[in-house]
Design a protein around this motif. Structure first.
Motif, PDB file in Angstrom:
ATOM      1  N   ARG A   1       0.827  -1.202   0.000  1.00 43.51           N
ATOM      2  CA  ARG A   1       0.000   0.000   0.000  1.00 43.51           C
ATOM      3  C   ARG A   1       0.870   1.263   0.000  1.00 43.51           C
ATOM      4  NH1 ARG A   1      -4.385  -0.746   4.329  1.00 43.51           N
ATOM      5  NH2 ARG A   1      -4.641  -2.708   3.204  1.00 43.51           N
ATOM      6  N   ILE A   2       1.994   1.194   0.703  1.00 47.71           N
ATOM      7  CA  ILE A   2       2.900   2.347   0.752  1.00 47.71           C
ATOM      8  C   ILE A   2       3.354   2.709  -0.670  1.00 47.71           C
ATOM      9  CG2 ILE A   2       5.138   3.147   1.581  1.00 47.71           C
ATOM     10  CD1 ILE A   2       4.787   1.298   3.976  1.00 47.71           C
TER      11      ILE A   2
ATOM     12  N   HIS B   1       1.898   2.018  -3.500  1.00 51.66           N
ATOM     13  CA  HIS B   1       0.795   2.557  -4.305  1.00 51.66           C
ATOM     14  C   HIS B   1       0.506   4.009  -3.935  1.00 51.66           C
ATOM     15  CE1 HIS B   1       0.343  -1.242  -6.074  1.00 51.66           C
ATOM     16  NE2 HIS B   1      -0.168  -1.855  -5.026  1.00 51.66           N
ATOM     17  N   THR B   2       0.506   4.296  -2.638  1.00 50.81           N
ATOM     18  CA  THR B   2       0.243   5.664  -2.199  1.00 50.81           C
ATOM     19  C   THR B   2       1.274   6.618  -2.784  1.00 50.81           C
ATOM     20  OG1 THR B   2      -0.491   4.674  -0.142  1.00 50.81           O
ATOM     21  CG2 THR B   2      -0.239   7.065  -0.171  1.00 50.81           C
ATOM     22  N   ILE B   3       2.545   6.231  -2.667  1.00 54.83           N
ATOM     23  CA  ILE B   3       3.603   7.096  -3.187  1.00 54.83           C
ATOM     24  C   ILE B   3       3.424   7.294  -4.689  1.00 54.83           C
ATOM     25  CG2 ILE B   3       6.091   7.242  -3.613  1.00 54.83           C
ATOM     26  CD1 ILE B   3       6.486   5.843  -0.908  1.00 54.83           C
ATOM     27  N   ARG B   4       3.014   6.218  -5.364  1.00 56.43           N
ATOM     28  CA  ARG B   4       2.858   6.341  -6.809  1.00 56.43           C
ATOM     29  C   ARG B   4       1.742   7.313  -7.181  1.00 56.43           C
ATOM     30  NH1 ARG B   4       3.120   0.898  -9.414  1.00 56.43           N
ATOM     31  NH2 ARG B   4       0.957   0.802  -8.806  1.00 56.43           N
ATOM     32  N   VAL B   5       0.651   7.250  -6.446  1.00 59.39           N
ATOM     33  CA  VAL B   5      -0.466   8.162  -6.734  1.00 59.39           C
ATOM     34  C   VAL B   5      -0.036   9.607  -6.480  1.00 59.39           C
ATOM     35  CG1 VAL B   5      -2.755   8.863  -5.971  1.00 59.39           C
ATOM     36  CG2 VAL B   5      -2.246   6.453  -6.335  1.00 59.39           C
ATOM     37  N   VAL B   6       0.652   9.820  -5.346  1.00 59.41           N
ATOM     38  CA  VAL B   6       1.113  11.165  -5.011  1.00 59.41           C
ATOM     39  C   VAL B   6       2.024  11.701  -6.120  1.00 59.41           C
ATOM     40  CG1 VAL B   6       2.583  12.457  -3.422  1.00 59.41           C
ATOM     41  CG2 VAL B   6       0.875  10.880  -2.521  1.00 59.41           C
TER      42      VAL B   6
END
Lengths: 275, 338
Positions: free
Chosen positions: B131-132, B134-139
Motif C-alpha cells: 500500500r505504501i 501505491h500511495t507514493i505512486r499516486v502522489v
C-alpha cells in the motif's frame, strides 16, 4: 554445527496456481562436504539458500523442520537470520561479475564483511582484508584490495568472493556453482583453493554444481536432485553403485578416456521420476 | 586510468563551445525570422517613415543576416548582450537582477524535491507492491500530471486565500521593499547579510509557496526515477551477497543498492535543476515572481528581441553547464566509467 532439513517444499505463485520448485526435500549435514548436483531448475540452489532464508520474495517455504545448529530457520526473523548469515554460514554465488558490488573496491567489501561480525576498527579491517586476500593466494593483495570488481578477472573476482565469505570465520560455506562462470583452467584452481581452505578451517561445505564427477571428487557425499526432489544420496566413492536411472543416465552420458564409446547415449527421461 | 579519464573529460568539455555556437546561431535566427518588427516595437506604429528608417539603420537591420550575426557574436564575445527596449537597461544588467530570483526559487525547490523525492522513491522500491508503494505512486502521478499552473493556483487558493498560512504572490511584502542593500540579488542572502531578520523571514515565507509547487513537480519525477533505479539495483546479485554477509537491511539498501544508483541520480537531479532554472516561467507568472521566466515572457510579448535573445542564451548556457557538470560528476563518481 548441524543442518537439518525435513520435508522442505518451496513454491512460487504463478498464473495457474502455486508451482512447486522444491518438493519435500530432506537432508542433514554435519561437519562434512556435501555436493548437490542437478540440472538447471532442479531446486538445488533454492534448497541451499533456504538455510540462509535468502529466497526470492515471492517464494513460499514450508518444512517440517529446518534448523541451523538448533536454530529454527523457519520461524527466525531477519535479525535472528543475520546472526547466521555471514557470521556462521557464507554464500558464494556463481558469477563475481554480478555478485560483487560494482562501486565498492574489493578491499572495502571484504573489510565490510569482517567488520560486521568482528567489531574492529577501520584500519584493522583493511589489514584483515589484505591478509585474507593473501590467504586466497592472490600475489599482490594490496593492489587487488584497491581494485574495483570490473578491473578483476573472473578467477580473481571469485577469490575475492571467497575471501569475503571467509572473513567472519563461518562454520559452513555454501558455494552455489562457484566455478560455472569461469574458464575451465581456472575452475580447478578455485575449487582446489576452496577445498583447501574449508578443510584447513574444519568447515562444512555445500557445493552446488551440475558436474557430477567433479562434485564427487571434492565432496564426502552427493545428493542428486531432479525436478525439485532428492532422487538419490550417495557417498562420494559409491557413484558406480548409483541406482536411480537419472543418476545412471548422467554418468553414462559422460565420455571417458579410459572407456571410449563410439557414441554417447542420450538420456531418456521417464515421467515416472516426477511422481 | 586517471589519464584516460582526464582525456575523456577533455573531450566532453571540448564539445561545449560547438554546442554553444549552435545555440547562439539558432536563437539568433529564430529571433530574426519571427514575424515581429523590432523597429516598430521601439518607435511605435505612428512614427514617420524617416524615423523608422533611421531606427532600422541604427539597429543594423539593413545589413545582410550574416553580418548582423557577426556583429552580435563580436559583441557577445565581450559580454555585451545589447540593451533592452523595455527596461532601458542593458540586458546583462537585467539578467543579473532577474536570474538570481529564479535561482533562489529553483535552488530551494531542488533541495526540497531531492530531500523528499529520494527517500520516497527508495521507500516505494523497498516496499514494492504494498500500500505504501501505491500511495507514493499516486502522489507522484498527481505531481507529474497536474499542470503546474493548476497546482500553483490551487496552492494559492488553499494556503493563501483560504487558510491564510502563506503570504500572497510576489517576492516580498511591499513594506520591506528596498530595505536591504542589494549585494547578491538573492533576497534571502541579502537580508541575512544586512542582518534584517524580519525581511529574511518574509522572503522565506514568500519563497516557500512557489518553491513548494516547483518542488512537488520535480519531486514526483525524482521519486519515480529513484524507485525505478532502486528496483533494478535491489534485484542485483550483489544485494544477495550483501544480505548473505549478514549486513543490516539499512546497510544493504543504502550502502549497496543506493550506492549503485547514486551516480545516475546525480545526473537526474542536475538536469532537473537545470529544468527548474529555465522552466519556472509558468510558476513565476502565477506567483508574480520577478525572475528570468517572467522577464523572458514580458520581453517576448513586447518584441524586445535583445532581451529575449539574452535570456534564452542564459537559459541555454545554464542547461549546458549543468549537463557538463552531470557528465563530469558521472565520470568522477562511477569507477566503471573511464
Amino acid at each position: 554445527m548441524q543442518v537439518e532439513i525435513q520435508n522442505l517444499s518451496i513454491a512460487f505463485p504463478t498464473a495457474s496456481g502455486m508451482s512447486l520448485a522444491v518438493r519435500s526435500v530432506s537432508l542433514t549435514l554435519g561437519n562434512e562436504k556435501l555436493g548437490i548436483v542437478g540440472e538447471s531448475g532442479s531446486g538445488k540452489s533454492l534448497t541451499a539458500r533456504s538455510i540462509l532464508k535468502l529466497l526470492p520474495r515471492s517464494a513460499r517455504m514450508t518444512a517440517d523442520k529446518l534448523t541451523f545448529d538448533g536454530i529454527d530457520v523457519l520461524s527466525a526473523n531477519e535479525n535472528a537470520m543475520r546472526a547466521i548469515r555471514g557470521k556462521r554460514a557464507g554464500l558464494i554465488l556463481q558469477d563475481p561479475k554480478y555478485s560483487l558490488n560494482p562501486v565498492m573496491t574489493a578491499g572495502e567489501q571484504i573489510a565490510e564483511a569482517w567488520r560486521t561480525h568482528r567489531r574492529g576498527g577501520k584500519r584493522e579491517a583493511r589489514e584483515a582484508a589484505i591478509d585474507l586476500l593473501a590467504q586466497v593466494k592472490i600475489n599482490d593483495p594490496a593492489r587487488v584490495a584497491a581494485a574495483y570488481p570490473h578491473e578483476l578477472s573472473g578467477g580473481m573476482g571469485q577469490r575475492v568472493m571467497i575471501a569475503m565469505m571467509l572473513a567472519p570465520d563461518p562454520e559452513l560455506l555454501i558455494a552455489d556453482e562457484p566455478t560455472s562462470a569461469l574458464d575451465a583452467t581456472v575452475q580447478a584452481e578455485i575449487l582446489r583453493l576452496m577445498e583447501d581452505l574449508v578443510s584447513r578451517r574444519g568447515m562444512a561445505l555445500i557445493l552446488i554444481s551440475h558436474d557430477l564427477p567433479l562434485v564427487s571428487h571434492f565432496c564426502d557425499r552427493v545428493a542428486v536432485m531432479y525436478a525439485g526432489r532428492v532422487v538419490e544420496e550417495l557417498g562420494a566413492g559409491e557413484l558406480a553403485q548409483a541406482k536411480h536411472p537419472y543418476t545412471r543416465g548422467l554418468l553414462e552420458c559422460m565420455p571417458a578416456l579410459s572407456h571410449p564409446k563410439p557414441r554417447l547415449p542420450v538420456m531418456t527421461r521417464d515421467p515416472a521420476w516426477l511422481v | 586510468m586517471a589519464t584516460s579519464r582526464l582525456k575523456a573529460l577533455a573531450a566532453t568539455t571540448a564539445s561545449v563551445p560547438i554546442t554553444l555556437f549552435g545555440l547562439v546561431l539558432v536563437t539568433f535566427l529564430i529571433g530574426r525570422v519571427m514575424p515581429i518588427d523590432p523597429v516598430l516595437a521601439i518607435v511605435g506604429d505612428r512614427a514617420p517613415a524617416d524615423v523608422v528608417a533611421a531606427a532600422r539603420l541604427e539597429l543594423g537591420l539593413d545589413r545582410p543576416l550574416y553580418v548582423q550575426f557577426w556583429i552580435y557574436l563580436t559583441k557577445l564575445a565581450v559580454g555585451d548582450l545589447g540593451r533592452s527596449v523595455m527596461t532601458s537597461h542593458t540586458v546583462g544588467e537585467d539578467i543579473r537582477r532577474f536570474f538570481p530570483a529564479t535561482m533562489e526559487l529553483a535552488t530551494v525547490a531542488i533541495f526540497l524535491a531531492a530531500g523528499i523525492g529520494i527517500p520516497l522513491g527508495v521507500l516505494a522500491a523497498v516496499k514494492q507492491g504494498t500500500r505504501i508503494d501505491h500511495t507514493i505512486r499516486v502522489v507522484c502521478l498527481a505531481g507529474h500530471s497536474l499542470p503546474i499552473f493548476v497546482l500553483s493556483l490551487l496552492s494559492l487558493l488553499v494556503f493563501y486565500a483560504t487558510l491564510g498560512w502563506a503570504p500572497g504572490p510576489g517576492r516580498q511584502n511591499l513594506m520591506f521593499d528596498d530595505m536591504v542593500p542589494v549585494v547578491t540579488n538573492f533576497l534571502t542572502v541579502d537580508a541575512l547579510l544586512a542582518g534584517e531578520w524580519e525581511v529574511f523571514r518574509d522572503a522565506v515565507a514568500h519563497l516557500l509557496q512557489p518553491a513548494g509547487v516547483l518542488a512537488y513537480f520535480a519531486m514526483a519525477f525524482i521519486a519515480r526515477m529513484t524507485r525505478a533505479f532502486m528496483l533494478d539495483a535491489l534485484a542485483g546479485e550483489y544485494v544477495i551477497t550483501a544480505r548473505a554477509k549478514g549486513l543490516s537491511p539499512m546497510r544493504v539498501i543504502w550502502r549497496h543498492a543506493f550506492g549503485n544508483i547514486s551516480v545516475r541520480l546525480v545526473t537526474i537531479i542536475a538536469l532537473t535543476y537545470a529544468g527548474l532554472l529555465e522552466g519556472a516561467v509558468v510558476t513565476e507568472t502565477v506567483f508574480s515572481w520577478p525572475g528570468l521566466g517572467q522577464y523572458l515572457t514580458i520581453s517576448l510579448l513586447n518584441a524586445d528581441m535583445n532581451a529575449v535573445l539574452g535570456a534564452t542564451l542564459v537559459v541555454g548556457v545554464t542547461y549546458l553547464g549543468f549537463n557538463l557538470l552531470a557528465d563530469v560528476l558521472y565520470r568522477l563518481l562511477d569507477p566503471r566509467v573511464s
